[in-house]
Scaffold this active site. Structure first.
Site, mmCIF file in Angstrom:
data_model
loop_
_atom_site.group_PDB
_atom_site.id
_atom_site.type_symbol
_atom_site.label_atom_id
_atom_site.label_comp_id
_atom_site.label_asym_id
_atom_site.label_seq_id
_atom_site.Cartn_x
_atom_site.Cartn_y
_atom_site.Cartn_z
ATOM 1 C CD GLN A 126 15.360 -0.436 42.714
ATOM 2 O OE1 GLN A 126 14.474 -1.275 42.610
ATOM 3 N NE2 GLN A 126 16.085 -0.036 41.684
ATOM 4 N N GLY A 127 15.655 2.312 47.150
ATOM 5 C CA GLY A 127 15.227 3.697 47.318
ATOM 6 C C GLY A 127 15.588 4.543 46.113
ATOM 7 C CB SER A 129 10.520 5.498 42.271
ATOM 8 O OG SER A 129 10.846 4.705 41.151
ATOM 9 C CD GLU A 244 14.862 -3.361 38.428
ATOM 10 O OE1 GLU A 244 13.762 -3.423 38.986
ATOM 11 O OE2 GLU A 244 15.469 -2.295 38.250
ATOM 12 C CB SER A 376 7.916 3.131 32.066
ATOM 13 O OG SER A 376 8.518 3.997 31.129
ATOM 14 C CG ASN A 377 6.929 -2.276 29.364
ATOM 15 O OD1 ASN A 377 7.874 -2.488 30.130
ATOM 16 N ND2 ASN A 377 5.981 -3.173 29.141
ATOM 17 C CD GLU A 378 4.717 3.463 28.405
ATOM 18 O OE1 GLU A 378 5.410 3.118 29.394
ATOM 19 O OE2 GLU A 378 3.526 3.140 28.255
#
Length: 391
Positions: A126-127, A129, A244, A376-378
């Site tokens: 997976q490209g 980030s 995902e 992210s969880n945030e």
């Protein structure tokens, strides 16, 4: 909350249980049970066994070459799959880019790419980030400039899991630098053997070698490898990320881990009463939290079967599922014997029979990534706040 399964669903579950139990290779099960790392050949050997029943692509519809499971059948399959020491299936092909291709790709792309995913012949990475675009993925700067029948791609991707094993990368690139940042992104499929692609490993705390940087220098990508329309890649990326996150609760696998820790606590020599009570309290707390997650899964299953939009529920599953998995890994580390608990014997972790056994520390360190993996969880909390609190 009770969920009534039909006789047909119960028979399906028994068929899955029997096949998995009879066909899971003993050496792969032993590695997975002990926490030793699997090689690409191990994953592919097992995935090809699943493919004989067309069970590798469990979420795919029948008209795209998948098994056409109902939502209930998929849930039951994943329950039975996680009840055994099975390898965690790598979702990059089967759970991410595959659904994007069969939903938004053209017929030629479906014919070219989907069979290799279904049969575990082609591996994907997976490209998404980049060094300056993690949680704010729309800030990505990897560029793709049109040159006749090709795009010329330049940039860098980071945290690219198993890029060293991948045959292909699905990649977000910027094709319009002047558009609003979400509007100028395109979704490309890049052959990892292309000239100009360089993979460099990122050292990890636990000693594993799954993360990489990928450098793209004047990489020529045929226009025919563009999925959907130019500058519409953000739409396809959001679709992919929702798939995902639905796969990230891992409640059944966490239940198996909790049961193992319970058995370990029962078999351990009598510790101090205060320590025994502390462990018992932690196990009971995690049991309650995991039961709530399992009920959430059943509620979402009911919604899917009724054809209802699950909205922000994917964020809930990702958030609570990853927090519980991390808490279990922390408790496992606390309960491990001192030598085995602190061991990071890379030889043993990589499959050697000698050395110091013990995977608790490696698992604990590795699962820190879950807080940022898949969004992210945030960010998930922000999604929930906007959805539930109208912020």
């Amino acid at each position: 909350m009770r969920y009534a399964f039909s006789d047909a669903d119960t028979a399906f579950r028994e068929d899955v249980r029997a096949f998995l139990g009879e066909n899971l290779p003993a050496d792969i099960a032993r590695k997975a049970e002990s926490g030793q790392r699997l090689e690409k050949a191990d994953f592919q050997r097992w995935e090809k066994i699943l493919a004989t029943r067309n069970w590798l692509t469990v979420g795919w519809p029948a008209d795209q070459g998948g098994p056409g499971f109902t939502a209930t059948q998929r849930y039951l399959f994943e329950q039975e799959y996680s009840a055994l020491p099975t390898p965690r299936l790598k979702q990059f092909g089967i759970g991410m880019v595959g659904p994007v291709i069969y939903t938004f790709g053209n017929e030629a792309q479906k014919q070219r790419f989907l069979p290799g995913i279904r049969e575990s012949r082609d591996w994907w990475c997976q490209g998404f980030s980049e060094p300056g675009a993690g949680s704010d993925l729309a800030a990505l700067s990897t560029s793709a400039k049109r040159d006749g029948d090709h795009y010329v791609v330049n940039g860098q991707k980071v945290w690219t899991t198993y890029a060293q094993w991948a045959d292909w990368m699905f990649c977000l690139v910027r094709t319009d630098a002047d558009a609003k940042k979400q509007a100028g992104i395109t979704f490309l499929l890049i052959d990892m053997k292309s000239p100009g692609v360089t993979v460099r490993q990122i050292p990890m705390m636990d000693g594993d070698k799954e993360l990489n940087e990928v450098f793209l220098e004047d990489v020529r990508v045929p226009v025919e490898n563009r999925v959907g329309e130019e500058n519409r890649g953000w739409t396809y990326a959001k679709f992919l990320l929702s798939h995902e996150r639905l796969n990230m609760s891992n409640a059944a696998r966490s239940r198996r881990q909790l049961n193992r820790l319970r058995a370990q606590a029962s078999a351990a020599p009598n510790p101090l009463r205060s320590e025994r009570d502390r462990i018992a309290t932690r196990l009971a707390t995690l049991d309650v939290e995991l039961s709530a997650l399992e009920l959430m899964e059943l509620r979402i299953l009911s919604a899917l079967n009724a054809g209802r939009d699950i909205g922000a529920d994917a964020a809930k599953l990702k958030l609570r599922g990853t927090e519980i998995a991390q808490a279990l890994s922390r408790l496992a580390l606390e309960m491990a014997a001192p030598v085995e608990g602190l061991s990071l014997d890379q030889g043993w972790l990589n499959g050697a029979e000698d050395g110091v056994p013990g995977a608790a520390m490696a698992e604990y360190l590795n699962l820190r990534k879950l807080s940022i993996w898949g969004g992210s969880n945030e960010i998930q909390r922000t999604i929930l706040a906007r959805s539930l609190l109208d912020l």
